[in-house]
Scaffold this active site. Structure first.
Site, PDB file in Angstrom:
ATOM      1  N   HIS B  83      38.317  97.937  65.539  1.00 41.97           N
ATOM      2  CA  HIS B  83      39.683  97.810  66.046  1.00 41.97           C
ATOM      3  C   HIS B  83      40.090  96.338  66.073  1.00 41.97           C
ATOM      4  CE1 HIS B  83      43.260  98.198  68.520  1.00 41.97           C
ATOM      5  NE2 HIS B  83      42.742  97.359  69.401  1.00 41.97           N
ATOM      6  N   ASP B 112      60.449  80.533  44.049  1.00 42.35           N
ATOM      7  CA  ASP B 112      59.285  81.385  44.298  1.00 42.35           C
ATOM      8  C   ASP B 112      58.268  80.540  45.043  1.00 42.35           C
ATOM      9  OD1 ASP B 112      56.939  83.139  44.036  1.00 42.35           O
ATOM     10  OD2 ASP B 112      58.147  84.202  42.556  1.00 42.35           O
ATOM     11  N   TRP B 148      34.375  92.190  67.878  1.00 43.64           N
ATOM     12  CA  TRP B 148      34.789  91.361  66.733  1.00 43.64           C
ATOM     13  C   TRP B 148      34.184  89.969  66.811  1.00 43.64           C
ATOM     14  CZ3 TRP B 148      38.277  87.076  65.953  1.00 43.64           C
ATOM     15  CH2 TRP B 148      38.756  86.497  67.136  1.00 43.64           C
ATOM     16  N   SER B 175      41.169  84.644  51.043  1.00 41.93           N
ATOM     17  CA  SER B 175      42.563  85.035  50.846  1.00 41.93           C
ATOM     18  C   SER B 175      43.485  84.202  51.727  1.00 41.93           C
ATOM     19  CB  SER B 175      42.704  86.528  51.147  1.00 41.93           C
ATOM     20  OG  SER B 175      44.036  86.843  51.441  1.00 41.93           O
ATOM     21  N   SER B 176      43.111  84.053  52.991  1.00 45.84           N
ATOM     22  CA  SER B 176      43.957  83.289  53.915  1.00 45.84           C
ATOM     23  C   SER B 176      44.082  81.837  53.477  1.00 45.84           C
ATOM     24  CB  SER B 176      43.352  83.281  55.317  1.00 45.84           C
ATOM     25  OG  SER B 176      43.521  84.505  55.899  1.00 45.84           O
ATOM     26  N   HIS B 259      39.668  79.983  68.790  1.00 48.72           N
ATOM     27  CA  HIS B 259      40.842  79.672  69.576  1.00 48.72           C
ATOM     28  C   HIS B 259      42.033  79.248  68.726  1.00 48.72           C
ATOM     29  CE1 HIS B 259      42.926  79.850  73.215  1.00 48.72           C
ATOM     30  NE2 HIS B 259      43.606  78.818  72.788  1.00 48.72           N
ATOM     31  N   GLU B 261      42.558  80.324  65.934  1.00 47.09           N
ATOM     32  CA  GLU B 261      42.960  81.610  65.352  1.00 47.09           C
ATOM     33  C   GLU B 261      44.013  82.308  66.220  1.00 47.09           C
ATOM     34  OE1 GLU B 261      42.409  83.269  62.649  1.00 47.09           O
ATOM     35  OE2 GLU B 261      43.095  85.259  63.238  1.00 47.09           O
ATOM     36  N   TYR B 263      46.248  80.921  67.936  1.00 51.50           N
ATOM     37  CA  TYR B 263      47.539  80.284  67.684  1.00 51.50           C
ATOM     38  C   TYR B 263      48.022  80.551  66.282  1.00 51.50           C
ATOM     39  CZ  TYR B 263      46.766  78.478  72.225  1.00 51.50           C
ATOM     40  OH  TYR B 263      46.543  78.421  73.568  1.00 51.50           O
ATOM     41  N   SER B 274      62.366  82.170  67.026  1.00 51.54           N
ATOM     42  CA  SER B 274      63.320  81.061  66.984  1.00 51.54           C
ATOM     43  C   SER B 274      64.404  81.280  65.941  1.00 51.54           C
ATOM     44  CB  SER B 274      62.582  79.749  66.690  1.00 51.54           C
ATOM     45  OG  SER B 274      61.602  79.530  67.672  1.00 51.54           O
ATOM     46  N   HIS B 308      36.726  77.666  76.732  1.00 53.03           N
ATOM     47  CA  HIS B 308      37.200  78.527  77.829  1.00 53.03           C
ATOM     48  C   HIS B 308      36.908  79.996  77.560  1.00 53.03           C
ATOM     49  CE1 HIS B 308      41.474  78.707  75.889  1.00 53.03           C
ATOM     50  NE2 HIS B 308      40.776  79.755  75.522  1.00 53.03           N
ATOM     51  N   HIS B 309      36.488  80.314  76.325  1.00 51.25           N
ATOM     52  CA  HIS B 309      36.031  81.683  76.047  1.00 51.25           C
ATOM     53  C   HIS B 309      34.585  81.867  76.489  1.00 51.25           C
ATOM     54  CE1 HIS B 309      39.560  82.707  73.563  1.00 51.25           C
ATOM     55  NE2 HIS B 309      39.548  81.434  73.260  1.00 51.25           N
ATOM     56  N   THR B 334      53.969  75.388  75.761  1.00 47.81           N
ATOM     57  CA  THR B 334      54.393  76.784  75.709  1.00 47.81           C
ATOM     58  C   THR B 334      55.597  76.989  76.625  1.00 47.81           C
ATOM     59  OG1 THR B 334      52.071  77.308  75.418  1.00 47.81           O
ATOM     60  CG2 THR B 334      53.549  79.148  75.776  1.00 47.81           C
ATOM     61  N   LYS B 337      58.736  75.816  75.028  1.00 48.66           N
ATOM     62  CA  LYS B 337      59.307  76.765  74.072  1.00 48.66           C
ATOM     63  C   LYS B 337      60.115  77.834  74.801  1.00 48.66           C
ATOM     64  CE  LYS B 337      57.577  77.357  70.118  1.00 48.66           C
ATOM     65  NZ  LYS B 337      58.025  76.161  69.393  1.00 48.66           N
ATOM     66  N   ARG B 456      34.919  95.205  80.095  1.00 54.01           N
ATOM     67  CA  ARG B 456      35.452  95.700  78.825  1.00 54.01           C
ATOM     68  C   ARG B 456      34.303  96.181  77.962  1.00 54.01           C
ATOM     69  NH1 ARG B 456      36.729  90.204  75.355  1.00 54.01           N
ATOM     70  NH2 ARG B 456      37.407  91.675  73.796  1.00 54.01           N
TER      71      ARG B 456
END
Lengths: 408, 531, 178
Positions: B83, B112, B148, B175-176, B259, B261, B263, B274, B308-309, B334, B337, B456
């Site tokens: 998932h 293009d 994950w 790919s990314s 982390h 990732e 963002y 925006s 922090h993870h 943040t 924004k 979890r």
């Protein structure tokens, strides 16, 4: 007295202590929830299911500090939230095209942009200050009254009273029948163990946490203590339980198949009760240690063996001995090792073996070594497998001394 | 836009209007057209969203009541792993790339993408990678049971499903990276005359920064999983204490990727929002420059907060304090924004079409997720929340109600440009209200579960958690079913509907609205001149 | 805006991606450097003892903890604790019994609690510097000789030295993987 525990956190099962008394902080809100919970209890069928929505009642100074810190920050956030979204809904109502509002065309204002950068920063500083104090308090492991080493295994805990020189394993005592819905679930379903950790109230307990296979995490919510258990390394932390009672937590780091089934149960006793418990525990151990050559009867071995098997072996081989093909654990019913010469089976249990399905060393997909269990435990478990589920092995009684001989 | 002008890059396949291109399935396999590729990315993303959603609903069904009912514990663990991976690498990231492919050339007046053939390759790497990832479910031992995050030593224990996952991550990472190089080059080199960087729509800015983040961190993830692979099979001991390694090292390397990732997933959403909010407020974006600086600040801070993870692995107090302060700092840009979006709406002339509704839903729920993010940034509190449902609630508020809602907003916003038809506003509003209400029903109770102490990644739970879990499962199914409304709204818009004018939104200003709807297969063969 | 510029950017960004892949690997030595600097990690080699001035004014309790990970050894410390003065050279002895039926090689990994104590814990000699191979049934006594740096912060009154034995390939001659 269980209602006392329930009234406090609305969590009911979290703490079912005898001497639970109300904690001042957040008490009013808890009582309000308790009324709601009590009302819900009137409905049949949800007697133990409630609407727990806040921290379990703290039972240590650190947990209490964490809860207060959380309340502080939570309410600051709520105030900002109301300010921001109050403004948003005001805009949505007043500055709508449908009410004929014409769009202004301004698109910047340095003053206000500076203001809303600086003010949040100052708010954050005001949050960081109390948080820092709690962080430092949590790290102060000096001057402990006692040390306990906690080792996580797939999927049980070992508690080693380092100062006293004994240790024991603590495994889930909820039956598989309850998990598979064939039996009514206990009040402490999944949060009950065969052998809880016992500590005296009011003493500073230094906890050394490590693991024997993969990463686990030892968590007791009521103590505000969660420490990952890293194989090969010890970490230290501490708690001081300030309430007598039973406190329940769980492993909090995914550790494989039975991760959801390795609870942490801590019994906090008065100093006298703790001393009594400690003496009894030592006596029990002495009794086993005194007579390694004691000859057990088959019934004794089978009875003890069932406990050992269910606690250690059943996770893979199943309580019914039917095994679990998906993870490569063979069925023990009719298995040729179980029905064959006892010496070979003892060897497999002591040293482990790779079964050829999944071969990812060091621990995956193989029968691990169980050398850490006592001779009596291994002998009983083997005897149990040889006399259960229709198995009738030729050598059906294995004595501890047979295991001892094989260790050499 | 004269049809005889040569394409700018001089590249035959960039925009050769007179060129014959294949039809049928070969059109899609061989296409180098940014619109076709964008469309494929978006459909791929939606397909993976459905696959990941089915996994999620299986998980929620199992968690409907205590006891094991539907799957075995090991299958449950595999589902949570898949998932997460499917939603992040299959749905959210390719979705954002899809919007980038479609819209960046149109917004900056380019014919293009810069590297059209590489663009085709970066898309077509994804389906095989996804198949490889899902194949894990069918090999002996199943997919990884690690979540994950793939933490060793648990990931070292796994069967061949783990190896498939590692290779799938490698391919998706490649790919990314190709996609990102393409986007950066397009934005830096192919802007129309007069389109300076500080005139670019904010969506392009958000993607420029995201693409740099991707190039910086996807290779680090590739390195981390390669180390796992060699630890598993080639006797290295990066993460094995016995050989002088440290399992915690993996967590550091993983979250050094992980982390930023987060963002990577949210910044394009900021860009999309925006675009939508000024259009439906009929007012220019407030504080454009500070929006750009805030994006940069968030991107830079994202490299300084990874631990922090790992607030419960036993970091020294000094480390905890550093990561705690750095994490709290993220609230500042943040917040800027959010305030700027509100100021954009302030004294505007607001209408509430579906894109705006989703943008407001985003604003409301993402900010809620931001507040819980601030709460879990405080380490002592995080000790209680780490690895509980509180964290699950937090990141679904930012990933689902954040990024996914932004994707919905952008889809409705640009559907008229893509298809040439207006979507059905009533159906879209049903989709919004279904998603908004059921999202909260599904995920808000998870905060309570986390507070009350439910870990979890567990397949079964103690009975005091039953009620909120049941509410959550009902909400999850409602949310899932609401997405079928979305599918219906999109498909019916493609098949027909009221013809869309070139600029269906009177408040829209960016370049794509100067093109007819649907946007022609080859757009801007001559660059438009901006101002 | 020419093709060449695009290509140049492609090469540069590609190089950044490759460099970041390398950086992922560079995080490994970087991590250990940081950990060493903070005293959070202990490599399998003797520490230099610079200051042997004994600080008799205080006593530190050292606990010796032993772990065995998935192998048929019994591993114990002869003395479970020692009360020592910082600066004093101390020897602790551990006993290992190979209770399995085959020759097994193990590597001991040291770890400290609190973690910061590692920085002040200097091992002059340790069985963990080498792999240990034990014949079936063999018992071996293994010493560790150490000094606690008198610079140890005063609030640390208890240090746990924990060893975990892991089974490794090869024989006792090899140095540790670290």
């Amino acid at each position: 007295m269980r209602r006392a525990g329930m009234d406090q956190g609305g969590t009911g099962l979290a703490a079912s202590g005898e001497n639970m008394v109300g904690t001042g902080k957040g008490g009013a809100r808890r009582r309000w929830v308790a009324t709601l919970a009590a009302a819900l209890l009137a409905f049949p069928g949800i007697a133990f299911a409630d609407w727990a929505w806040n921290f379990q009642p703290p039972a240590s100074p650190i947990a209490d500090q964490i809860e207060r810190l959380h309340e502080l920050i939570f309410w600051i956030c709520v105030v900002i939230f109301i300010g921001v979204f109050g403004t948003m809904f005001y805009i949505l109502i007043k500055h709508r095209k449908s009410v004929g509002h014409q769009a202004a065309q301004f698109h910047e204002n340095t003053t206000i942009e500076v203001i809303w950068t600086v003010i949040p920063f100052l708010i954050l500083v005001s949050m960081a200050w109390p948080a820092t104090k709690v962080v430092l308090a949590m790290h102060d492991t000096s001057a402990p009254d006692m040390t306990i080493k906690v080792t996580g295994y797939q999927w049980k805990w070992n508690y080693d009273y380092i100062d006293e020189g004994f240790n024991f394993y603590s495994t889930l005592s909820t039956t598989l029948d309850q998990i598979q819905n064939r039996q009514k679930k206990d009040p402490h379903y999944l949060l009950e163990v065969d052998h809880p950790l016992v500590v005296p109230v009011g003493e500073k307990v230094r906890v050394l946490v490590t693991a024997g296979d993969v990463i686990h995490s030892w968590w007791v919510p009521a103590f505000g203590l969660k420490q990952d258990a890293i194989p090969g390394f010890v970490r230290d932390t501490w708690f001081r339980a300030d309430k007598i009672g039973t406190f329940r937590g769980q492993c909090a780091e995914l550790c494989g198949k039975e991760h959801g089934f390795m609870p942490v149960v801590v019994e906090v006793k008065s100093k006298d009760d703790y001393a009594t418990w400690l003496a009894a525990e030592k006596q029990k151990l002495a009794a086993v240690a005194d007579d390694p050559n004691k000859v057990w009867t088959q019934d004794e071995l089978v009875a003890h063996g069932k406990k050992v098997f269910d606690g250690n072996c059943a996770a893979c081989h199943q309580p019914t001995g039917t095994g679990n093909a998906a993870i490569g654990a063979p069925a023990l019913v009719g298995d040729k090792v179980v029905l064959g010469p006892a010496q070979h089976q003892i060897d497999v249990v002591l040293n482990g073996q790779t079964n050829g399905v999944l071969q990812h060393p060091p621990a995956g997909g193989k029968m691990p070594s169980w050398a850490q269990l006592s001779d009596a435990d291994i002998a009983s478990a083997i005897t149990y497998t040889r006399n259960s589920w229709g198995n009738k092995a030729e050598q059906n009684v294995i004595q501890p001394k047979d295991v001892k001989a094989e260790r050499k | 836009m004269s049809s005889i002008t040569q394409p700018i890059g001089g590249h035959a396949d960039v925009a050769g209007g007179h060129e014959h291109h294949p039809s049928g399935i070969m059109r899609w396999i061989t296409t180098t057209n940014h619109k076709d590729i964008g469309t494929m990315y978006l459909w791929f993303s939606f397909t993976m969203f459905i696959v990941g959603g089915v996994f999620a609903l299986t998980i929620r069904s199992e968690l409907f009541e205590p006891g094991m009912q539907i799957v075995t514990p090991e299958r449950f663990n595999q589902l949570i792993t898949l998932h997460g991976l499917v939603m992040i690498f299959g749905a959210l990231m390719p979705g954002a790339v899809g919007f980038a492919n479609w819209m960046i050339p149109l917004q900056i007046g380019a014919p293009d993408m810069a590297f059209a053939r590489m663009n085709n390759l970066s898309f077509w790497l994804l389906p095989p990678a996804a198949i490889m990832l899902l194949l894990g479910l069918f090999v002996p031992g199943g997919a990884p049971e690690t979540g994950w995050t793939l933490y060793p030593p648990l990931s070292i224990q796994q069967g061949m499903g783990m190896d498939l996952t590692i290779f799938a991550i490698h391919i998706m990472g490649a790919s990314s990276i190709m996609g990102s190089i393409n986007i950066i080059t397009t934005i830096l080199n192919l802007r129309a005359p007069g389109m300076t960087l500080m005139k670019m729509p904010l969506f392009c800015w958000s993607w420029l920064i995201t693409a740099y983040l991707l190039i910086a961190v996807m290779p680090v993830l590739a390195g981390a999983v390669t180390m796992l692979l060699t630890d598993r099979h080639f006797g290295t001991s990066f993460f094995n204490a016995a050989g002088g390694g440290d399992p915690v090292l993996f967590q550091h390397v993983f979250w050094f990727f992980g982390h930023p990732e987060v963002y990577i997933i949210i910044l394009p959403a900021f860009g999309l929002i925006s675009e939508v909010i000024p259009t439906f407020s009929r007012k220019p974006l407030f504080g454009y420059a500070s929006m750009v600086y805030a994006l940069c600040a968030i991107a830079i801070l994202s490299f300084l907060v990874w631990a922090h993870h790992m607030f419960t692995v036993g970091l020294p107090a000094a480390g905890i304090l550093f990561y705690m302060y750095a994490t709290m700092m993220i609230a500042v840009p943040t917040g800027v924004k959010v305030f700027n979006w509100l100021a954009t709406m302030w004294r505007g002339s607001i209408t509430l079409e579906a894109p705006m509704l989703f943008a407001l839903g985003f604003l409301f729920l993402f900010t809620t997720g931001g507040f819980t993010g601030l709460i879990v940034a405080i380490q002592p509190i995080d000790v209680q929340f780490q690895d509980t449902y509180y964290v699950v609630a937090h990141f679904h508020y930012v990933m689902v109600a954040g990024t996914l809602f932004a994707f919905f907003a952008a889809t409705y916003y640009w559907l008229p440009k893509w298809t040439g038809h207006m979507y059905n506003e009533t159906v879209a509003k049903w989709h919004f209200w279904g998603s908004f209400i059921f999202f909260n029903v599904a995920f808000f109770p998870m905060h309570f579960l986390g507070l009350a102490g439910m870990p979890r990644r567990i397949p079964d739970y103690a009975q005091q958690f039953t009620n909120w879990n049941q509410v959550s499962t009902v909400g999850a199914f409602g949310f899932g079913l609401s997405q079928l409304i979305f599918l219906y709204a999109v498909v019916s818009c493609i098949r027909g509907g009221k013809p869309a004018p070139a600029k269906p939104w009177d408040g829209a200003t960016s370049l794509e609205w100067t093109l007819p709807s649907p946007a022609p297969y080859h757009s801007f063969p001559t660059p438009p001149v901006v101002q | 805006m020419s093709e060449r510029e695009n290509r140049r950017l492609l090469v540069r960004l590609g190089a950044v991606a490759v460099a970041m892949f390398g950086f992922g690997y560079a995080l490994v030595p970087l991590y250990y450097t940081v950990c060493d600097a903070l005293g959070l990690r202990d490599l399998g080699r003797p520490d230099a003892v610079v200051n042997t001035q004994v600080d008799a004014t205080r006593t530190v309790r050292v606990q010796f903890d032993t772990n065995v990970r998935s192998m048929g050894w019994q591993f114990t410390a002869l003395e479970r604790t020692a009360d020592i003065h910082p600066g004093a050279v101390t020897q602790a002895v551990f006993r290992v019994v190979n209770s399995s039926g085959r020759a097994v090689t193990g590597q001991a990994i040291p770890s400290y609690a609190p973690r910061l104590a590692g920085e002040y814990f200097r091992k002059v000699e340790c069985f963990c510097f080498q792999r240990q191979t034990l014949a079936p049934g063999e018992t071996r006594l293994m010493p560790v000789v150490f000094v606690i740096d008198p610079g140890l912060p005063h609030e640390v009154a208890t240090i746990t030295l924990s060893y975990t034995f892991f089974e490794v390939e090869g024989t006792g001659d090899g140095q540790t993987g670290a």
